[in-house]
Scaffold this active site. Structure first.
Site, PDB file in Angstrom:
ATOM      1  N   GLU A   1       2.002  -2.883 -93.532  1.00 28.47           N
ATOM      2  CA  GLU A   1       2.767  -3.487 -92.438  1.00 28.47           C
ATOM      3  C   GLU A   1       4.225  -3.276 -92.800  1.00 28.47           C
ATOM      4  O   GLU A   1       4.782  -3.973 -93.650  1.00 28.47           O
ATOM      5  CB  GLU A   1       2.413  -4.977 -92.308  1.00 28.47           C
ATOM      6  CG  GLU A   1       2.833  -5.573 -90.988  1.00 28.47           C
ATOM      7  CD  GLU A   1       4.215  -6.199 -91.057  1.00 28.47           C
ATOM      8  OE1 GLU A   1       5.169  -5.527 -90.605  1.00 28.47           O
ATOM      9  OE2 GLU A   1       4.341  -7.316 -91.556  1.00 28.47           O
TER      10      GLU A   1
ATOM     11  N   CYS B   1      10.035  -9.097 -89.272  1.00 33.08           N
ATOM     12  CA  CYS B   1       9.801  -7.685 -88.969  1.00 33.08           C
ATOM     13  C   CYS B   1       9.583  -7.443 -87.484  1.00 33.08           C
ATOM     14  O   CYS B   1       9.656  -6.301 -87.030  1.00 33.08           O
ATOM     15  CB  CYS B   1       8.629  -7.152 -89.778  1.00 33.08           C
ATOM     16  SG  CYS B   1       7.161  -8.168 -89.682  1.00 33.08           S
TER      17      CYS B   1
ATOM     18  N   GLU C   1      -3.785  -6.693 -89.155  1.00 38.51           N
ATOM     19  CA  GLU C   1      -4.048  -7.976 -89.792  1.00 38.51           C
ATOM     20  C   GLU C   1      -4.303  -9.023 -88.716  1.00 38.51           C
ATOM     21  O   GLU C   1      -3.871  -8.867 -87.573  1.00 38.51           O
ATOM     22  CB  GLU C   1      -2.870  -8.383 -90.680  1.00 38.51           C
ATOM     23  CG  GLU C   1      -2.686  -7.436 -91.861  1.00 38.51           C
ATOM     24  CD  GLU C   1      -1.560  -7.833 -92.789  1.00 38.51           C
ATOM     25  OE1 GLU C   1      -1.619  -7.425 -93.965  1.00 38.51           O
ATOM     26  OE2 GLU C   1      -0.627  -8.549 -92.357  1.00 38.51           O
TER      27      GLU C   1
ATOM     28  N   ASN D   1      10.313 -12.991 -96.684  1.00 34.11           N
ATOM     29  CA  ASN D   1      10.701 -13.659 -95.437  1.00 34.11           C
ATOM     30  C   ASN D   1       9.638 -14.611 -94.902  1.00 34.11           C
ATOM     31  O   ASN D   1       9.949 -15.562 -94.179  1.00 34.11           O
ATOM     32  CB  ASN D   1      11.109 -12.636 -94.371  1.00 34.11           C
ATOM     33  CG  ASN D   1      10.007 -11.661 -94.030  1.00 34.11           C
ATOM     34  OD1 ASN D   1       9.134 -11.371 -94.846  1.00 34.11           O
ATOM     35  ND2 ASN D   1      10.044 -11.123 -92.823  1.00 34.11           N
TER      36      ASN D   1
END
Length: 513
Positions: free
Chosen positions: A284, A318, A491, A183
């Site tokens: 993640e 997400c 991150e 994505n």
């Protein structure tokens, strides 16, 4: 420079809900600089073919864009060995030198922004305007971590003893395996790799099988920037070979760290594989974001936030809002204005059409999932306010539902598509109970003009990211990551580089007071 043109011809018109350009027989052209369209693996500074290839398809048309080397465990092992060999020299490169190389890579991404965006659009379906935004976002991590490379500070700690000194030294962990989703096929690589390289680590990237071209283009630019051989490696592979390649990247004893973005279920599998060699891990994973709109909210501001949060990349992020909780006092006006905004702003079509805001979903399975959630909700009493139709290929109408309850699938599992289900609530306590009734917690959103309420809700939300009167959150300066089963580690920001560092305690004794 020469260009490579790939002509993608539609053989059938799509349904009436698509933009006019998509209703006609049309020809879509991927016209990019030839050197950026790479189809081999990139290992130890060399472009290498595998024994077989797999196709990369345009999800909007189903047409083949390219055939890419289908790497297996042998190629993955060679990449790990190359990264391990390169690590011993790369970790000795000064932070300033690493910073300069990352900055050169950033400059090349900016220079080739349009070509890189086109690759994203054709292999993922993302509208071109969003793809350009992703390249800017992707490059920003190279910019950010080029600066953070020079700010990896240790500590000198006051010692309780006069004859010794305590030093805490930060050192790179080693080889990092990076496994990324489709994505954000560029940004999810640079967000990880830029931090790793800045810290002095080397990497092996396994891109998603749907979107390997973006990863390989990044490798080409890394090579042009002067990143040494073996420091940045890319091993593309098909869905069929992904388990065997992933096994190497997560179990090889030469790998010190794995970083993965994807589903919670897959993340658990990778963690189990990494456990035997006790690797550092950043995960993640899935989200199920609540979007809470209270009676005091500015409704127009909330609608704007909802449009950005829900329909960016056709709902395939997400941190997309998945459950819309709207207080009773403004429920009806929110739904009405939301429908009007969808009518005015959303246009289905091929991502290369500049008027398109909603491209296809990544594949037919993704569209089937959204259609199933809509059917389940309607069967249980939800009402379709806008959209609701499954279209040709992997296109899905942006859909607004009301009269939604927490018993419906769309409020129990992540959708990853353009479905906006609205749940009516009465009290703040009720909203928080619904919002936190999930085993994941990546992002959450709160719209309110009551400052006290904002603080209460933001602190009570069980998520790693909170958007307050804002639907678009990501930036390299801030942390990205979740709580509960949404993952491990962070991150971006100054904390992102820490994921690739170990802290060594040095006790310097025998000193004369």
């Amino acid at each position: 420079m020469s260009s490579l043109c790939v002509l993608l011809r539609k053989t059938r018109p799509l349904l009436h809900s698509l933009s006019p350009a998509m209703q006609k027989h049309h020809q879509y052209t991927l016209d990019v600089t030839a050197s950026l369209v790479r189809t081999q693996s990139f290992v130890d500074g060399q472009w290498t073919s595998a024994a077989s290839v797999f196709p990369v398809l345009d999800p909007a048309t189903g047409e083949e864009i390219a055939r890419v080397s289908d790497c297996g465990p042998a190629e993955a092992k060679r990449a790990v060995d190359a990264a391990y060999k390169a690590f011993h020299s790369w970790k000795q490169v000064t932070a300033k030198e690493r910073s300069v190389l990352l900055r050169k890579w950033f400059d090349l991404m900016v220079l080739h922004r349009e070509d890189l965006a086109k690759l994203i659009t054709f292999e993922s379906g993302k509208p071109i305007q969003e793809a350009r935004g992703e390249i800017t976002y992707s490059a920003s991590f190279l910019d950010w971590f080029s600066e953070e490379a020079r700010r990896v500070y240790g500590d000198i700690v006051p010692s309780p003893h006069r004859d010794r000194k305590i030093l805490l030294l930060k050192q790179p962990v080693g080889v990092a395996s990076i496994i990324t989703p489709w994505n954000f096929p560029s940004a999810m690589i640079t967000r990880k790799a830029a931090a790793a390289l800045a810290a002095g680590c080397t990497v092996v990237v396994k891109p998603a099988e749907d979107t390997p071209l973006s990863a390989l283009a990044l490798a080409e630019l890394a090579d042009q920037a002067g990143i040494p051989a073996g420091v940045f490696n890319v091993v593309p592979c098909s869905r069929e070979k992904t388990p065997s390649v992933g096994h190497v990247l997560c179990t090889d004893p030469l790998v010190a760290k794995i970083s993965f973005t994807g589903s919670t279920a897959t993340g658990k599998v990778l963690l189990r594989m990494a456990a035997d060699t006790v690797k550092k891990a950043s995960m993640e994973l899935g989200g199920h974001a609540p979007f809470m709109v209270f009676d005091s909210a500015d409704v127009d501001q909330a609608v704007t936030g909802a449009m950005g949060s829900k329909f960016r990349n056709s709902g395939q992020t997400c941190v997309c809002s998945n459950r819309f909780l709207v207080q009773s006092g403004i429920h009806d006006v929110f739904v009405e204005r939301m429908g009007r905004a969808m009518d005015a702003e959303l246009r289905l079509g091929h991502g290369s059409d500049p008027n398109t805001t909603q491209g296809p979903l990544i594949n037919a399975r993704a569209a089937d999932k959204v259609a199933h959630q809509i059917s389940d909700a309607v069967t249980q009493g939800a009402r379709v306010v806008r959209g609701g139709k499954r279209l040709e290929g992997s296109f899905m109408e942006p859909t607004l539902l009301c009269d939604v309850t927490t018993d419906m699938l769309c409020t129990q599992e992540e959708t990853f598509g353009p479905l906006l289900p609205v749940i009516r609530f009465n009290t703040e306590e009720e909203a928080l109970a619904i919002a936190n009734a999930s085993n994941v917690g990546l992002a959450g959103y709160c719209f309110s003009q009551d400052v006290s309420q904002i603080w209460r809700v933001a602190e009570a939300l069980e998520t790693g990211i909170v958007g307050i009167n804002e639907g678009l959150l990501s930036t390299p300066e801030a942390t990205f990551g979740g709580v509960k089963q949404s993952g491990l580690g962070r991150e971006g920001s100054k904390y992102g580089i820490e994921e690739y560092l170990d802290v060594k305690y040095m006790c310097f004794g025998g000193l004369k007071p």
